[in-house]
Design a protein around this motif. Structure first.
Motif, PDB file in Angstrom:
ATOM      1  N   LEU A 103      87.629  21.476  17.955  1.00 54.37           N
ATOM      2  CA  LEU A 103      88.816  20.706  18.124  1.00 54.37           C
ATOM      3  C   LEU A 103      89.085  21.361  19.636  1.00 54.37           C
ATOM      4  CD1 LEU A 103      90.015  22.152  15.417  1.00 54.37           C
ATOM      5  CD2 LEU A 103      90.389  20.794  15.585  1.00 54.37           C
ATOM      6  N   ASN A 104      89.649  20.849  20.115  1.00 55.62           N
ATOM      7  CA  ASN A 104      90.100  21.073  21.471  1.00 55.62           C
ATOM      8  C   ASN A 104      90.889  21.865  22.071  1.00 55.62           C
ATOM      9  OD1 ASN A 104      90.376  20.011  24.316  1.00 55.62           O
ATOM     10  ND2 ASN A 104      91.201  18.194  23.757  1.00 55.62           N
ATOM     11  N   TYR A 105      90.563  23.252  22.232  1.00 57.11           N
ATOM     12  CA  TYR A 105      90.959  24.202  22.241  1.00 57.11           C
ATOM     13  C   TYR A 105      91.132  24.403  24.005  1.00 57.11           C
ATOM     14  CZ  TYR A 105      88.391  25.154  18.337  1.00 57.11           C
ATOM     15  OH  TYR A 105      88.193  25.363  17.313  1.00 57.11           O
ATOM     16  N   GLY A 106      92.908  25.094  23.735  1.00 54.04           N
ATOM     17  CA  GLY A 106      93.163  24.589  25.285  1.00 54.04           C
ATOM     18  C   GLY A 106      93.475  26.103  25.724  1.00 54.04           C
ATOM     19  N   PRO A 107      92.445  27.289  27.004  1.00 50.63           N
ATOM     20  CA  PRO A 107      93.493  27.855  27.528  1.00 50.63           C
ATOM     21  C   PRO A 107      94.264  27.639  28.318  1.00 50.63           C
ATOM     22  CG  PRO A 107      90.810  27.275  28.542  1.00 50.63           C
ATOM     23  CD  PRO A 107      91.386  26.027  27.641  1.00 50.63           C
ATOM     24  N   HIS A 108      94.676  29.222  28.667  1.00 55.14           N
ATOM     25  CA  HIS A 108      96.004  29.226  29.735  1.00 55.14           C
ATOM     26  C   HIS A 108      95.072  30.535  31.082  1.00 55.14           C
ATOM     27  CE1 HIS A 108     100.049  28.904  27.632  1.00 55.14           C
ATOM     28  NE2 HIS A 108      99.087  28.647  26.935  1.00 55.14           N
ATOM     29  N   ILE A 149      93.098  22.536  28.615  1.00 50.95           N
ATOM     30  CA  ILE A 149      94.236  23.586  29.006  1.00 50.95           C
ATOM     31  C   ILE A 149      95.733  23.212  28.785  1.00 50.95           C
ATOM     32  CG2 ILE A 149      92.663  23.744  31.123  1.00 50.95           C
ATOM     33  CD1 ILE A 149      95.534  23.207  32.459  1.00 50.95           C
ATOM     34  N   GLU A 150      96.355  24.898  28.803  1.00 51.90           N
ATOM     35  CA  GLU A 150      97.841  24.396  28.394  1.00 51.90           C
ATOM     36  C   GLU A 150      98.973  25.130  29.705  1.00 51.90           C
ATOM     37  OE1 GLU A 150      99.122  24.508  23.873  1.00 51.90           O
ATOM     38  OE2 GLU A 150      98.781  26.773  25.018  1.00 51.90           O
ATOM     39  N   ASP A 151      99.673  25.096  30.031  1.00 55.27           N
ATOM     40  CA  ASP A 151      99.682  25.607  31.341  1.00 55.27           C
ATOM     41  C   ASP A 151     101.943  25.607  31.312  1.00 55.27           C
ATOM     42  OD1 ASP A 151     100.663  26.994  33.819  1.00 55.27           O
ATOM     43  OD2 ASP A 151     100.098  24.456  35.079  1.00 55.27           O
ATOM     44  N   ASN A 152     101.906  26.295  30.791  1.00 51.47           N
ATOM     45  CA  ASN A 152     103.364  27.007  30.362  1.00 51.47           C
ATOM     46  C   ASN A 152     104.811  26.917  31.600  1.00 51.47           C
ATOM     47  OD1 ASN A 152     103.576  26.991  27.808  1.00 51.47           O
ATOM     48  ND2 ASN A 152     103.477  29.305  27.392  1.00 51.47           N
ATOM     49  N   GLY A 153     103.931  27.077  32.156  1.00 50.63           N
ATOM     50  CA  GLY A 153     104.551  27.203  34.032  1.00 50.63           C
ATOM     51  C   GLY A 153     104.451  25.547  35.031  1.00 50.63           C
TER      52      GLY A 153
END
Length: 309
Positions: free
Chosen positions: A43-48, A75-79
């Protein structure tokens, strides 16, 4: 010396790598089996940002490269919306170069206690729509297509059904902005406070059906849904056709999988078997600090991702 070799040598020198699972995550096995370094996950896991800063340093670009070197492909980037434009563009360029995906970024002022879509106030809707227009430009810079929306708190002076209608109406207007660009706002029910209007997956399902747009779907955060409703796999199945995105975090503690009560290996196998191949955002902390905690984090995802065969 190659970056990956330097990292491995540093880990061995400092004693940060401990246990066969952690060694395997960094490309080593105790018996000399084939190395797994850079092998993508099932699965395509996205770290912060920050999850690998003890190895990669504070720079987000170095952290992205480190994540890629360990097999992560998003990746994820909430900000992201708060970063300088130049930095946003550099992130987008590096992701494109590595063939990585940008997961969610939070819609600017997409909903909070002071700006709730449930109240039906025009000034709140205007702020939300401004965030939707901004999301179009942000998506162009990073290649992403998902933006997180939280409709805000309850407006307790209004009947629940009127609040729901207000939320649906505001989201329809947001979808009109996003849909031509292929951008999807993913609604996230949360467990942070009982004041939040959006609480369960089935409530969010109803709202998505009301909006009736491919640009309005569910962000199913497993940690929050375990706290608010449980019955995870059954609720995922009930809401499946409106779920566009997943996030993780074990409960209690909101740390990496294997640290709490959620059987992530079974859950990941379930969504994989149902055909999910999108980003799975790693929106959680770590159970240990320092480099050792980062090694443990990667090993935990290798463990729960081992669901094929």
């Amino acid at each position: 010396m190659k970056r990956s070799q330097f990292i491995r040598n540093s880990l061995l020198a400092t004693g940060a790598v401990a246990g066969s699972g952690a060694l395997h995550a960094f490309g080593h096995t105790p018996n000399g089996a084939p190395k797994q370094e850079n092998k993508p996950f099932n699965l395509n896991y996205g770290p912060h940002q920050g999850q690998f800063e003890n190895h990669a340093g504070k720079n987000i670009l170095d952290q992205i490269q480190f994540a890629y070197d360990q097999g992560f492909r998003s990746i994820e980037d909430n900000g992201f919306s708060g970063r300088p434009v130049e930095e946003q563009e550099r992130i987008g360029s590096l992701l494109a170069k590595l063939g990585m995906t940008m997961g969610v970024f939070v819609l600017d002022k997409g909903g909070n206690g002071a700006n709730t879509l449930a109240a039906g106030k025009q000034e709140h809707v205007d702020i939300f729509l401004k965030g939707c227009r901004q999301a179009v430009e942000l998506a162009k810079r990073c290649g992403g297509k998902y933006t997180t929306v939280v409709p805000g708190d309850f407006a307790r002076n209004l009947p629940p059904d009127i609040q729901t209608a207000n939320v649906i109406e505001a989201l329809r207007r947001g979808a009109e902005i996003l849909e031509p660009h292929g951008i999807v706002m993913v609604l996230e029910p949360l467990s942070d406070t009982p004041d939040l209007f959006l609480r369960t997956s089935t409530q969010t399902y109803l709202i998505c059906k009301g909006v009736n747009s491919p640009s309005c779907k569910i962000l199913y955060d497993v940690y929050h849904m375990q706290r608010n409703e449980g019955d995870l796999i059954a609720n995922i199945d009930r809401c499946w056709d409106e779920i566009a995105y997943f996030q993780t975090g074990d409960n209690p503690g909101r740390r990496e999988p294997t640290t709490g009560e959620i059987n992530y290996k079974n859950l990941f196998k379930h969504i994989y078997d149902k055909g999910y191949r999108g980003v799975v955002g790693m929106e959680h902390g770590k159970s240990m600090s320092g480099k050792e905690g980062e090694v443990k984090l990667i090993a935990a995802y290798r463990e729960v991702d081992n669901f094929l065969g």
